[in-house]
Design a protein around this motif. Structure first.
Motif, PDB file in Angstrom:
ATOM      1  N   TYR A 111     -28.506 113.873   0.003  1.00 30.74           N
ATOM      2  CA  TYR A 111     -28.367 114.521   1.304  1.00 30.74           C
ATOM      3  C   TYR A 111     -28.960 115.930   1.320  1.00 30.74           C
ATOM      4  CZ  TYR A 111     -25.239 110.707   2.595  1.00 30.74           C
ATOM      5  OH  TYR A 111     -24.719 109.470   2.878  1.00 30.74           O
ATOM      6  N   ASP A 112     -29.442 116.383   0.161  1.00 32.26           N
ATOM      7  CA  ASP A 112     -30.161 117.662   0.065  1.00 32.26           C
ATOM      8  C   ASP A 112     -31.629 117.363  -0.225  1.00 32.26           C
ATOM      9  OD1 ASP A 112     -27.655 118.730   0.319  1.00 32.26           O
ATOM     10  OD2 ASP A 112     -27.628 119.743  -1.628  1.00 32.26           O
ATOM     11  N   PRO A 113     -32.412 117.019   0.788  1.00 34.80           N
ATOM     12  CA  PRO A 113     -33.802 116.630   0.533  1.00 34.80           C
ATOM     13  C   PRO A 113     -34.696 117.780   0.106  1.00 34.80           C
ATOM     14  CG  PRO A 113     -33.401 116.766   2.890  1.00 34.80           C
ATOM     15  CD  PRO A 113     -32.067 116.946   2.218  1.00 34.80           C
ATOM     16  N   PHE A 114     -34.242 119.026   0.359  1.00 30.04           N
ATOM     17  CA  PHE A 114     -35.061 120.183  -0.001  1.00 30.04           C
ATOM     18  C   PHE A 114     -34.140 121.342  -0.361  1.00 30.04           C
ATOM     19  CE2 PHE A 114     -38.109 123.672   0.602  1.00 30.04           C
ATOM     20  CZ  PHE A 114     -39.229 123.127  -0.013  1.00 30.04           C
ATOM     21  N   GLY A 115     -34.322 121.888  -1.569  1.00 29.52           N
ATOM     22  CA  GLY A 115     -33.504 123.012  -1.998  1.00 29.52           C
ATOM     23  C   GLY A 115     -33.959 124.299  -1.341  1.00 29.52           C
ATOM     24  N   ALA A 116     -33.003 125.157  -1.035  1.00 26.53           N
ATOM     25  CA  ALA A 116     -33.359 126.413  -0.372  1.00 26.53           C
ATOM     26  C   ALA A 116     -32.318 127.473  -0.667  1.00 26.53           C
ATOM     27  CB  ALA A 116     -33.480 126.212   1.131  1.00 26.53           C
ATOM     28  N   ALA A 117     -32.773 128.617  -1.169  1.00 28.47           N
ATOM     29  CA  ALA A 117     -31.899 129.768  -1.336  1.00 28.47           C
ATOM     30  C   ALA A 117     -32.552 131.037  -0.837  1.00 28.47           C
ATOM     31  CB  ALA A 117     -31.503 129.926  -2.800  1.00 28.47           C
ATOM     32  N   HIS A 118     -33.864 130.994  -0.587  1.00 31.33           N
ATOM     33  CA  HIS A 118     -34.575 132.083   0.071  1.00 31.33           C
ATOM     34  C   HIS A 118     -34.814 131.687   1.526  1.00 31.33           C
ATOM     35  CE1 HIS A 118     -36.411 134.000  -3.823  1.00 31.33           C
ATOM     36  NE2 HIS A 118     -35.107 133.854  -3.881  1.00 31.33           N
ATOM     37  N   ALA A 119     -34.944 132.669   2.387  1.00 27.11           N
ATOM     38  CA  ALA A 119     -34.960 132.423   3.827  1.00 27.11           C
ATOM     39  C   ALA A 119     -36.311 131.956   4.334  1.00 27.11           C
ATOM     40  CB  ALA A 119     -34.558 133.700   4.566  1.00 27.11           C
ATOM     41  N   ALA A 120     -36.258 131.251   5.467  1.00 26.18           N
ATOM     42  CA  ALA A 120     -37.409 130.938   6.316  1.00 26.18           C
ATOM     43  C   ALA A 120     -38.326 129.863   5.759  1.00 26.18           C
ATOM     44  CB  ALA A 120     -38.212 132.200   6.629  1.00 26.18           C
ATOM     45  N   THR A 121     -37.847 129.045   4.851  1.00 28.04           N
ATOM     46  CA  THR A 121     -38.677 127.979   4.290  1.00 28.04           C
ATOM     47  C   THR A 121     -38.517 126.658   5.033  1.00 28.04           C
ATOM     48  OG1 THR A 121     -36.960 127.334   2.704  1.00 28.04           O
ATOM     49  CG2 THR A 121     -38.542 129.015   2.000  1.00 28.04           C
ATOM     50  N   SER A 122     -37.486 126.525   5.851  1.00 26.12           N
ATOM     51  CA  SER A 122     -37.094 125.206   6.361  1.00 26.12           C
ATOM     52  C   SER A 122     -38.137 124.565   7.265  1.00 26.12           C
ATOM     53  CB  SER A 122     -35.767 125.302   7.111  1.00 26.12           C
ATOM     54  OG  SER A 122     -35.879 126.173   8.227  1.00 26.12           O
ATOM     55  N   ILE A 123     -38.748 125.334   8.166  1.00 32.94           N
ATOM     56  CA  ILE A 123     -39.670 124.726   9.129  1.00 32.94           C
ATOM     57  C   ILE A 123     -40.939 124.264   8.423  1.00 32.94           C
ATOM     58  CG2 ILE A 123     -40.894 125.040  11.297  1.00 32.94           C
ATOM     59  CD1 ILE A 123     -38.874 127.172  12.065  1.00 32.94           C
ATOM     60  N   SER A 124     -41.436 125.064   7.477  1.00 24.15           N
ATOM     61  CA  SER A 124     -42.602 124.646   6.703  1.00 24.15           C
ATOM     62  C   SER A 124     -42.307 123.369   5.929  1.00 24.15           C
ATOM     63  CB  SER A 124     -43.018 125.757   5.737  1.00 24.15           C
ATOM     64  OG  SER A 124     -43.463 126.906   6.416  1.00 24.15           O
ATOM     65  N   ALA A 125     -41.153 123.331   5.258  1.00 22.67           N
ATOM     66  CA  ALA A 125     -40.793 122.134   4.495  1.00 22.67           C
ATOM     67  C   ALA A 125     -40.612 120.939   5.420  1.00 22.67           C
ATOM     68  CB  ALA A 125     -39.520 122.396   3.697  1.00 22.67           C
ATOM     69  N   ALA A 126     -39.927 121.153   6.547  1.00 22.46           N
ATOM     70  CA  ALA A 126     -39.708 120.059   7.495  1.00 22.46           C
ATOM     71  C   ALA A 126     -41.025 119.519   8.021  1.00 22.46           C
ATOM     72  CB  ALA A 126     -38.832 120.546   8.651  1.00 22.46           C
ATOM     73  N   LEU A 127     -41.975 120.407   8.271  1.00 20.95           N
ATOM     74  CA  LEU A 127     -43.282 119.969   8.738  1.00 20.95           C
ATOM     75  C   LEU A 127     -43.960 119.105   7.682  1.00 20.95           C
ATOM     76  CD1 LEU A 127     -45.296 120.086  11.027  1.00 20.95           C
ATOM     77  CD2 LEU A 127     -46.184 122.231  10.077  1.00 20.95           C
ATOM     78  N   GLY A 128     -43.781 119.462   6.409  1.00 26.52           N
ATOM     79  CA  GLY A 128     -44.308 118.638   5.330  1.00 26.52           C
ATOM     80  C   GLY A 128     -43.705 117.247   5.346  1.00 26.52           C
ATOM     81  N   PHE A 129     -42.388 117.168   5.556  1.00 24.29           N
ATOM     82  CA  PHE A 129     -41.728 115.867   5.646  1.00 24.29           C
ATOM     83  C   PHE A 129     -42.247 115.077   6.849  1.00 24.29           C
ATOM     84  CE2 PHE A 129     -38.535 117.710   2.770  1.00 24.29           C
ATOM     85  CZ  PHE A 129     -38.210 116.621   1.981  1.00 24.29           C
ATOM     86  N   CYS A 130     -42.467 115.770   7.965  1.00 29.44           N
ATOM     87  CA  CYS A 130     -42.958 115.094   9.176  1.00 29.44           C
ATOM     88  C   CYS A 130     -44.337 114.488   8.957  1.00 29.44           C
ATOM     89  CB  CYS A 130     -43.016 116.083  10.340  1.00 29.44           C
ATOM     90  SG  CYS A 130     -41.416 116.523  11.037  1.00 29.44           S
TER      91      CYS A 130
END
Length: 641
Positions: A111-130
């Motif tokens: 349920y954790d498809p992408f690790g994150a502890a620094h800010a602002a990475t989510s949209i870039s990573a999500a776009l990669g998944f898309c």
């Protein structure tokens, strides 16, 4: 903790999707109670997680996780997510050795498809998944939850800028819990947000766009302006619309009756990316956290009933406090000194500076790249900027350090906080690499503070040094208890100090490991092994005279640093190699952090694992001499192998 009868029946998010909508508020209450109870025992991030409880419940109720990809930006807001995704039984191990991470972590759960502890990475990573999904012909949803604080980072906009041209099915949830991005949430705002996400409204807009294409220009312009005006009045999403997103908001993130249908509607939009603007309250549902969101963002252990946090010892001030106070002292003498932080004024000690000099303190938000170049601009025009940034976050501004500061030889001063291991925050926040990546830069003066007196003198050194960039690294936690002089004097650039003279073993420490080096020397001396201890002070420029002297007059030379392979020890080896110092039969060992990412644990346990405590230093010295524990003198104690 109160009973949790509904939560007790759930094993996975699939069970949440079987619940009726009117059961969800009860589930949210039980998740909130569970989280408060757990964090009161473990410490950790509290306020942000409490603020997204309803949002978390709604997301797992609406979307088919883990097939639908759910990415939490930063990850410290994901404690409720962990509770609902099969990790509830381990939630009291948060941030403990062998326990759950305080952030999302791929190896921890599907349920954790992408690790994150620094800010602002989510949209870039999500776009990669898309894009991966689209190329594979899959049909799942991808959702990124990003906090409003992370929206101060340029990386979020870099991703959004190309999202519309890369995919048509991406959902971004903007969790707005602090910044005044939009008007206050109310019933009318919720109504319009629900309306604007509905199929009927989308169909109406599509029809209107077709009419605009065929109508005469005056009528088309009028229709277009009316559409933009209406949407702007309702929810103020023009900026996100211009980036190619369908904007829905502002939505009350604690109103499940509104939130669930809006997420259902967002899930069905397939002609462009969607941004759902959700307003939440940090600390929601726990009065102490609601009333002091800043103090309950990250907490130590606390009393659930009173909210009182466990106080630390009445020991020395922290290195961070010493840095802040030392900078204030220098700024009183020089009005050209200014301070810059990237959203961490308290964490870097600059809240102390801000109190004394509010007009000379600049918090630029989560924007380390901007912070560094901003400091470069200040330095280029004659100011003396101190950029106080955690070591782990300075990594994000490294190109700016190279290109905008070092190449131009600008005297930007860096306060490098959390240099070294950070315990419960684990590998993502450890300051492991700054010695190597800063020490590689020509003309960069890099210091490491062994105690608070040295830190104060190094701040004074930075303030006095105008020939190029400089920095001082210092660890997290309490200092050593020494009295800082009233007016600390600058150090001579590139000169270390001898702390103890010996003849057989030389321990050359850079920064925070000096106290353990001295303890190791005491134990070695008790075994009859005469030991020199030196404090390098500078990784660059290296005190080559000191290094050569230690190499000539000792059988064993050990360098000791709380940093990764490729740092201070490598600089020493390089000097000895080119100067012939390795041709004299010298036995040299470099103690560094291990060449892997260390998992979370107590700082003491992590240092012991790395071999950087007194036992580890002593064991390395004995092994270099071909000795072991059985060679200890009577009463000298044991030696760790």
């Amino acid at each position: 903790m109160r009973d949790t009868p509904l939560l007790d029946t759930l094993q996975s998010p699939a069970d949440i999707r079987t619940l009726d909508r009117d059961q969800l508020p009860q589930l949210a209450d039980e998740v909130r109670d569970t989280m408060i109870d757990a964090v009161s025992v473990t410490g950790g991030h509290l306020g942000a997680g409490l603020g997204v409880v309803e949002l978390t419940v709604a997301l797992h109720h609406v979307f088919d996780t883990p097939e639908d990809i759910l990415i939490w930006d930063v990850g410290h807001q994901a404690y409720p997510h962990k509770i609902l995704t099969g990790r509830r039984s381990r939630i009291r191990t948060l941030r403990q050795a062998g326990g759950l991470s305080g952030f999302t972590k791929r190896s921890e759960s599907t349920y954790d498809p992408f690790g994150a502890a620094h800010a602002a990475t989510s949209i870039s990573a999500a776009l990669g998944f898309c894009v991966a999904r689209d190329l594979k012909g899959d049909n799942n949803h991808v959702i990124a939850v990003i906090g409003d604080g992370s929206m101060t980072a340029g990386m979020a906009y870099e991703a959004m800028n190309i999202a519309a041209s890369s995919t048509k099915r991406l959902i971004v949830i903007l969790n707005d819990n602090d910044m005044s991005i939009a008007p206050p949430v109310g019933a009318m705002s919720n109504y319009f947000a629900r309306l604007l996400s509905s199929r009927s409204f989308l169909s109406l807009r599509k029809a209107a766009k077709k009419m605009i294409e065929v109508w005469p220009l005056p009528l088309a312009d009028a229709a277009r302006k009316a559409d933009e005006y209406a949407r702007g009045m309702v929810q103020g999403g023009t900026f996100f619309e211009e980036l190619g997103f369908h904007y829905i908001g502002v939505v009350d993130g604690h109103d499940l009756e509104t939130l669930v249908p809006i997420l259902h509607n967002a899930r069905e939009i397939d002609h462009k990316p969607v941004l759902v603007h959700v307003r939440t309250q940090k600390g929601k549902g726990y009065a102490p956290a609601e009333n002091a969101a800043d103090k309950y963002h990250g907490v130590s252990k606390f009393n659930v009933i009173t909210g009182e946090q466990q106080k630390g010892s009445n020991g020395p001030p922290t290195f961070t406090q010493v840095f802040g106070e030392s900078l204030v002292h220098e700024a009183r003498k020089d009005d050209r000194i200014v301070a810059i932080t990237a959203a961490m004024p308290t964490g870097t000690g600059l809240d102390i500076f801000e109190t004394a000099f509010p007009d000379r303190m600049f918090d630029v938000g989560i924007a380390e790249q901007h912070a560094v170049t901003f400091a470069a601009g200040l330095a280029a025009d004659g100011m003396k900027p101190f950029a106080a940034i955690y070591s782990t976050f300075l990594q994000r501004g490294y190109d700016q350090v190279v290109h905008d500061v070092a190449i131009q030889k600008l005297p930007v001063r860096f306060g490098i906080d959390r240099a070294g291991l950070v315990g419960a925050d684990g590998a993502t926040h450890a300051g492991s690499f700054d010695i190597g990546f800063l020490g590689a830069l020509p003309g960069f003066v890099l210091m490491g503070a062994a105690d608070e007196v040295e830190l104060a003198r190094m701040v004074a050194t930075c303030a006095a040094y105008d020939e190029g960039p400089s920095g001082v690294r210092y660890p997290r936690g309490e200092a050593t208890g020494l009295d800082v002089p009233a007016d600390p004097q600058p150090l001579e650039i590139g000169r270390g100090r001898i702390m103890r003279e010996g003849s057989k073993i030389a321990l050359l420490s850079f920064g925070s490991r000096l106290a353990d080096s001295l303890r190791a020397a005491d134990r070695l001396a008790a075994m009859g092994l005469s030991t020199t201890v030196a404090d390098a002070r500078f990784a660059k420029p290296l005190d080559t005279e000191l290094v050569s002297r230690l190499a000539r007059h000792h059988e064993v030379l050990i360098t000791i640093e709380e940093g990764a392979v490729g740092g201070f020890g490598s600089f020493v080896l390089h000097h000895l190699a080119i100067s012939g110092g390795l041709d004299q039969g010298l036995k040299i060992r470099c103690l560094t952090l291990p060449d892997r990412f260390q998992d979370q644990a107590s700082p003491a346990a992590m240092l012991a694992e790395a071999g950087l405590d007194a036992d580890g230093i002593m064991a390395t010295a004995l092994l270099a001499l071909g000795l072991d524990q059985s060679d200890a003198l009577p009463g000298a104690g044991s030696v760790r192998a």
